[in-house]
Design a protein around this motif. Structure first.
Motif, short mmCIF file in Angstrom:
data_model
loop_
_atom_site.label_atom_id
_atom_site.label_comp_id
_atom_site.label_asym_id
_atom_site.label_seq_id
_atom_site.Cartn_x
_atom_site.Cartn_y
_atom_site.Cartn_z
N SER A 34 0.81 -1.22 0.00
CA SER A 34 0.00 0.00 0.00
C SER A 34 0.84 1.28 0.00
N LEU A 35 0.64 2.10 -1.04
CA LEU A 35 1.31 3.40 -1.07
C LEU A 35 0.74 4.34 -0.02
N VAL A 36 -0.54 4.18 0.31
CA VAL A 36 -1.13 5.00 1.38
C VAL A 36 -0.41 4.74 2.70
N VAL A 37 -0.17 3.47 3.00
CA VAL A 37 0.55 3.13 4.22
C VAL A 37 1.97 3.69 4.18
N LEU A 38 2.64 3.57 3.03
CA LEU A 38 4.00 4.10 2.91
C LEU A 38 4.02 5.62 3.08
N GLU A 39 3.04 6.31 2.51
CA GLU A 39 3.00 7.76 2.66
C GLU A 39 2.72 8.17 4.10
N ALA A 40 1.88 7.39 4.78
CA ALA A 40 1.64 7.65 6.20
C ALA A 40 2.91 7.40 7.02
N MET A 41 3.65 6.34 6.69
CA MET A 41 4.92 6.09 7.36
C MET A 41 5.87 7.26 7.16
N ALA A 42 5.98 7.72 5.92
CA ALA A 42 6.89 8.83 5.60
C ALA A 42 6.47 10.12 6.28
N SER A 43 5.18 10.26 6.57
CA SER A 43 4.64 11.51 7.13
C SER A 43 4.51 11.48 8.64
N GLY A 44 4.81 10.34 9.26
CA GLY A 44 4.72 10.26 10.71
C GLY A 44 3.31 10.22 11.26
N ILE A 45 2.38 9.62 10.50
CA ILE A 45 0.99 9.49 10.94
C ILE A 45 0.81 8.11 11.57
N PRO A 46 0.30 8.01 12.79
CA PRO A 46 0.09 6.69 13.40
C PRO A 46 -0.83 5.83 12.54
N ILE A 47 -0.47 4.56 12.41
CA ILE A 47 -1.13 3.66 11.46
C ILE A 47 -1.79 2.49 12.18
N VAL A 48 -3.06 2.25 11.83
CA VAL A 48 -3.73 1.01 12.17
C VAL A 48 -4.15 0.39 10.85
N SER A 49 -3.68 -0.81 10.57
CA SER A 49 -3.90 -1.41 9.26
C SER A 49 -4.30 -2.87 9.40
N THR A 50 -4.75 -3.43 8.29
CA THR A 50 -5.09 -4.86 8.25
C THR A 50 -3.87 -5.67 7.81
N THR A 51 -3.90 -6.94 8.13
CA THR A 51 -2.77 -7.83 7.86
C THR A 51 -2.91 -8.50 6.49
N VAL A 52 -3.18 -7.74 5.45
CA VAL A 52 -3.41 -8.33 4.14
C VAL A 52 -2.19 -8.12 3.24
N GLY A 53 -2.02 -9.03 2.29
CA GLY A 53 -1.00 -8.87 1.27
C GLY A 53 0.37 -8.58 1.84
N GLY A 54 0.99 -7.53 1.30
CA GLY A 54 2.34 -7.17 1.70
C GLY A 54 2.41 -6.14 2.81
N ILE A 55 1.28 -5.77 3.42
CA ILE A 55 1.32 -4.73 4.45
C ILE A 55 2.18 -5.14 5.65
N PRO A 56 2.12 -6.40 6.11
CA PRO A 56 3.03 -6.77 7.22
C PRO A 56 4.51 -6.69 6.86
N GLU A 57 4.83 -6.63 5.55
CA GLU A 57 6.21 -6.40 5.15
C GLU A 57 6.61 -4.94 5.35
N LEU A 58 5.62 -4.06 5.39
CA LEU A 58 5.88 -2.63 5.58
C LEU A 58 5.84 -2.26 7.05
N VAL A 59 4.74 -2.63 7.72
CA VAL A 59 4.49 -2.24 9.11
C VAL A 59 4.64 -3.45 10.01
N ARG A 60 5.52 -3.36 10.98
CA ARG A 60 5.69 -4.43 11.97
C ARG A 60 4.74 -4.17 13.15
#
Length: 356
Positions: free
Chosen positions: A267-293
């Motif tokens: 998810s580019l949305v998740v990556l942009e939130a990571m880059a912007s310092g926005i706290p993230i709550v996400s689902t464990t689908v696809g490659g998202i667990p590879e981005l957010v631990r």
């Protein structure tokens, strides 16, 4: 090197549009000559023209061409023959089918990037059936494994993780309210799970009655979501902002991002939130667990579970120090692993192997 990107995309922004726009900007800066054939005129074509790419529009790259604009299948072959790319780089399956035609017609190698959460799409199925031999870029490790196993040749599949630049400050900012600002950003379509975010937010209101949910994006589910909001009686707490290019920045003023997708590759949305310092709550689908631990860079929950999503978001809002600490680690992780320059460098390395 002359690279022609073929992109299945509509006029608005989205993950593939952002990905290709970033690739084009950085590739031109690296000295590549870049052409872009897009399914429709809009955000991507405007960005690519501004970056200095040669831009063409071909509705035959779309799943369903716009009414009155069916396009001429021969036009792409004419454009490719005249532009003479060293490499055809197709994004998404309809562009893949057309890219294979162009590759055969002009004798330029084809490279295919699979952006979707379901890695084995009809184009790859056709490629296997017809013994088409071209390399594939997967934007997530799980997709690399699945595609390599399906094709029976892991060496054809290159893992190039998605990357984003640190978003520049933009004019879009959520208005302060009486409570926390909860953000959903993405396409309003079934696979993105905006309905799950709405249901979770309704559950959250019992504990944070002044909260507001901000939905940034457009898509086929917008009418459904408006009806859902109305039926739940929370319309005064929900704002629909439509499509906003470059919305996710450090200045947006969101207290937590709900990435409630039912399916995502990286998810580019998740990556942009990571880059912007926005706290993230996400689902464990696809490659998202590879981005957010989980519990390191953000909180992860099962998909299609509004109660779990609400609990995790409330946990972030109740413990601001913990949310801020996870957001800081996510920002560091983005800088280390998921910067756009790193993505483009690895993509260009694949180009060299394909055209060698």
């Amino acid at each position: 090197m002359r690279v022609m990107h073929l992109v299945q995309c509509g006029p608005t922004t989205g993950g593939t549009v952002s990905h290709v726009a970033t690739q084009v900007t950085h590739q031109i800066a690296r000295g590549l000559k870049v052409g872009v054939v897009a399914g429709s005129d809009g955000v991507l074509t405007g960005h690519c023209r501004e970056a200095g790419a040669d831009v063409f529009v071909d509705p035959t790259l779309l799943p369903v061409p716009a009414a009155g604009e069916p396009g001429d299948p021969a036009a792409l072959l004419a454009v490719g023959s005249a532009w003479r790319p060293d490499l055809v780089h197709a994004h998404l399956m309809h562009a893949g089918f057309r890219g294979a035609e162009l590759s055969r017609a002009i004798g330029a190698p084809l490279l295919y990037t699979q952006h979707m959460y379901n890695p084995v799409d009809p184009f790859l199925q056709a490629a296997l059936a017809m013994d088409m031999d071209f390399p594939v870029i997967a934007v997530a490790e799980f997709a690399q494994r699945v595609i390599g196993k399906f094709l029976g040749d892991a060496g054809r599949v290159h893992y190039v993780p998605n990357g984003v630049d640190v978003p520049a400050p933009a004019g879009f900012r959520l208005e302060p309210g009486a409570g926390p600002r909860v953000l959903y950003c993405g396409r309003l379509s079934p696979e993105k799970g905006a309905d799950v975010a709405v249901l979770a937010f309704e559950l959250m209101l019992g504990q944070v009655p002044g909260a507001e949910l901000h939905l940034v994006g457009t898509g086929p589910d917008e009418t459904l979501l408006r009806r859902l909001v109305s039926a739940l009686g929370i319309a005064e707490h929900v704002r629909f902002h439509g499509s906003v290019s470059g919305a996710l920045t450090a200045d947006i003023g969101a207290d937590v991002l709900l990435a409630s997708s039912r399916g995502d590759a990286a998810s580019l949305v998740v990556l942009e939130a990571m880059a912007s310092g926005i706290p993230i709550v996400s689902t464990t689908v696809g490659g998202i667990p590879e981005l957010v631990r989980h519990e390191v860079d953000g909180l992860l929950v099962a998909p299609d579970n509004p109660h779990a999503l609400a609990r995790a978001a409330l946990n972030v809002l109740a413990r601001e120090d913990r949310g801020a600490a996870m957001a800081d680690r996510a920002r560091d992780r983005h800088r280390e692993l998921f910067m756009a320059g790193r993505m483009v460098e690895r993509t260009c390395a694949v180009y060299e192997t394909v055209t060698r």
